[in-house]
Design a protein around this motif. Sequence first.
Motif, PDB file in Angstrom:
ATOM      1  N   ASP A 119       0.839  -1.193   0.000  1.00  0.00           N
ATOM      2  CA  ASP A 119       0.000   0.000   0.000  1.00  0.00           C
ATOM      3  C   ASP A 119       0.879   1.249   0.000  1.00  0.00           C
ATOM      4  O   ASP A 119       1.907   1.293   0.664  1.00  0.00           O
ATOM      5  CB  ASP A 119      -0.915  -0.008   1.222  1.00  0.00           C
ATOM      6  CG  ASP A 119      -2.175   0.799   0.995  1.00  0.00           C
ATOM      7  OD1 ASP A 119      -2.248   1.539  -0.002  1.00  0.00           O
ATOM      8  OD2 ASP A 119      -3.092   0.689   1.826  1.00  0.00           O
ATOM      9  N   THR A 130      -1.893   3.363   7.237  1.00  0.00           N
ATOM     10  CA  THR A 130      -3.139   2.728   7.662  1.00  0.00           C
ATOM     11  C   THR A 130      -4.231   3.742   7.990  1.00  0.00           C
ATOM     12  O   THR A 130      -5.387   3.559   7.624  1.00  0.00           O
ATOM     13  CB  THR A 130      -2.878   1.843   8.903  1.00  0.00           C
ATOM     14  OG1 THR A 130      -1.860   0.908   8.571  1.00  0.00           O
ATOM     15  CG2 THR A 130      -4.124   1.091   9.312  1.00  0.00           C
ATOM     16  N   ARG A 139      -5.597   5.198   4.722  1.00  0.00           N
ATOM     17  CA  ARG A 139      -6.396   4.198   4.020  1.00  0.00           C
ATOM     18  C   ARG A 139      -7.755   4.044   4.707  1.00  0.00           C
ATOM     19  O   ARG A 139      -8.787   3.966   4.064  1.00  0.00           O
ATOM     20  CB  ARG A 139      -5.661   2.855   3.968  1.00  0.00           C
ATOM     21  CG  ARG A 139      -6.450   1.727   3.325  1.00  0.00           C
ATOM     22  CD  ARG A 139      -6.769   1.952   1.858  1.00  0.00           C
ATOM     23  NE  ARG A 139      -5.560   2.159   1.101  1.00  0.00           N
ATOM     24  CZ  ARG A 139      -5.472   2.965   0.045  1.00  0.00           C
ATOM     25  NH1 ARG A 139      -6.522   3.616  -0.382  1.00  0.00           N
ATOM     26  NH2 ARG A 139      -4.338   3.122  -0.581  1.00  0.00           N
ATOM     27  N   SER A 140      -7.761   4.006   6.023  1.00  0.00           N
ATOM     28  CA  SER A 140      -9.009   3.881   6.774  1.00  0.00           C
ATOM     29  C   SER A 140      -9.931   5.066   6.482  1.00  0.00           C
ATOM     30  O   SER A 140     -11.128   4.898   6.250  1.00  0.00           O
ATOM     31  CB  SER A 140      -8.710   3.800   8.269  1.00  0.00           C
ATOM     32  OG  SER A 140      -9.906   3.720   8.995  1.00  0.00           O
ATOM     33  N   THR A 184      -9.897   7.009   3.824  1.00  0.00           N
ATOM     34  CA  THR A 184     -10.324   6.932   2.425  1.00  0.00           C
ATOM     35  C   THR A 184     -11.475   5.947   2.260  1.00  0.00           C
ATOM     36  O   THR A 184     -12.481   6.246   1.609  1.00  0.00           O
ATOM     37  CB  THR A 184      -9.146   6.520   1.521  1.00  0.00           C
ATOM     38  OG1 THR A 184      -8.096   7.480   1.658  1.00  0.00           O
ATOM     39  CG2 THR A 184      -9.567   6.434   0.066  1.00  0.00           C
ATOM     40  N   MET A 185     -11.360   4.777   2.860  1.00  0.00           N
ATOM     41  CA  MET A 185     -12.410   3.768   2.743  1.00  0.00           C
ATOM     42  C   MET A 185     -13.689   4.214   3.441  1.00  0.00           C
ATOM     43  O   MET A 185     -14.797   3.892   2.997  1.00  0.00           O
ATOM     44  CB  MET A 185     -11.938   2.435   3.296  1.00  0.00           C
ATOM     45  CG  MET A 185     -10.812   1.804   2.483  1.00  0.00           C
ATOM     46  SD  MET A 185     -11.201   1.617   0.727  1.00  0.00           S
ATOM     47  CE  MET A 185     -12.429   0.336   0.806  1.00  0.00           C
ATOM     48  N   ALA A 186     -13.569   4.975   4.519  1.00  0.00           N
ATOM     49  CA  ALA A 186     -14.749   5.478   5.229  1.00  0.00           C
ATOM     50  C   ALA A 186     -15.525   6.483   4.388  1.00  0.00           C
ATOM     51  O   ALA A 186     -16.718   6.713   4.618  1.00  0.00           O
ATOM     52  CB  ALA A 186     -14.339   6.109   6.557  1.00  0.00           C
ATOM     53  N   GLN A 187     -14.875   7.089   3.408  1.00  0.00           N
ATOM     54  CA  GLN A 187     -15.543   8.063   2.548  1.00  0.00           C
ATOM     55  C   GLN A 187     -16.388   7.404   1.459  1.00  0.00           C
ATOM     56  O   GLN A 187     -17.185   8.074   0.806  1.00  0.00           O
ATOM     57  CB  GLN A 187     -14.513   8.994   1.900  1.00  0.00           C
ATOM     58  CG  GLN A 187     -13.656   9.751   2.886  1.00  0.00           C
ATOM     59  CD  GLN A 187     -14.453  10.427   3.981  1.00  0.00           C
ATOM     60  OE1 GLN A 187     -15.310  11.254   3.700  1.00  0.00           O
ATOM     61  NE2 GLN A 187     -14.180  10.068   5.219  1.00  0.00           N
ATOM     62  N   VAL A 188     -16.235   6.114   1.265  1.00  0.00           N
ATOM     63  CA  VAL A 188     -17.001   5.393   0.249  1.00  0.00           C
ATOM     64  C   VAL A 188     -18.412   5.174   0.793  1.00  0.00           C
ATOM     65  O   VAL A 188     -18.616   4.457   1.758  1.00  0.00           O
ATOM     66  CB  VAL A 188     -16.346   4.035  -0.099  1.00  0.00           C
ATOM     67  CG1 VAL A 188     -17.190   3.280  -1.116  1.00  0.00           C
ATOM     68  CG2 VAL A 188     -14.936   4.244  -0.602  1.00  0.00           C
ATOM     69  N   ASP A 221     -23.697  -6.920   2.614  1.00  0.00           N
ATOM     70  CA  ASP A 221     -22.447  -6.683   1.895  1.00  0.00           C
ATOM     71  C   ASP A 221     -22.576  -7.257   0.495  1.00  0.00           C
ATOM     72  O   ASP A 221     -22.856  -8.437   0.315  1.00  0.00           O
ATOM     73  CB  ASP A 221     -21.271  -7.355   2.603  1.00  0.00           C
ATOM     74  CG  ASP A 221     -20.961  -6.696   3.936  1.00  0.00           C
ATOM     75  OD1 ASP A 221     -21.305  -5.514   4.095  1.00  0.00           O
ATOM     76  OD2 ASP A 221     -20.382  -7.360   4.798  1.00  0.00           O
ATOM     77  N   TRP A 228     -17.255  -6.258  -1.965  1.00  0.00           N
ATOM     78  CA  TRP A 228     -16.450  -6.596  -0.796  1.00  0.00           C
ATOM     79  C   TRP A 228     -16.056  -8.066  -0.779  1.00  0.00           C
ATOM     80  O   TRP A 228     -15.117  -8.453  -0.110  1.00  0.00           O
ATOM     81  CB  TRP A 228     -17.208  -6.261   0.479  1.00  0.00           C
ATOM     82  CG  TRP A 228     -17.570  -4.817   0.540  1.00  0.00           C
ATOM     83  CD1 TRP A 228     -18.826  -4.294   0.565  1.00  0.00           C
ATOM     84  CD2 TRP A 228     -16.688  -3.694   0.567  1.00  0.00           C
ATOM     85  NE1 TRP A 228     -18.772  -2.933   0.591  1.00  0.00           N
ATOM     86  CE2 TRP A 228     -17.475  -2.538   0.596  1.00  0.00           C
ATOM     87  CE3 TRP A 228     -15.309  -3.563   0.551  1.00  0.00           C
ATOM     88  CZ2 TRP A 228     -16.918  -1.261   0.628  1.00  0.00           C
ATOM     89  CZ3 TRP A 228     -14.763  -2.291   0.580  1.00  0.00           C
ATOM     90  CH2 TRP A 228     -15.553  -1.162   0.623  1.00  0.00           C
TER      91      TRP A 228
END
Length: 84
Positions: free
Chosen positions: A2, A6, A9-10, A12-16, A64, A68
């Motif tokens: 990556d 971390t 990345r966390s 960024t993923m929370a913004q999805v 899910d 995912w």
Amino acid sequence: MDTVDTEKRSWTMAQVKSSGIKSTEQALIQIMRRHGVTGWRRNYKLFGAPDFVFPKGRVAVFVDGCIWHGHATRCRIPATNLDH
């Protein structure tokens, strides 16, 4: 490997955010209606934003979808970090 830490990345993923009813959620709605399951609510204000909430039973359901779980034909595999 990556390219970001971390924490980044966390974040960024929370913004999805999901939008609209996905095919997996729609299929679950059809199954619940067919079997007479009632009492579920969507867009219920609850921490974690569950897809379905049964307030009386105090049950939250998270659906899910394929993104995912790596569905063979629908999941977009990243071009990098393939070894994980």
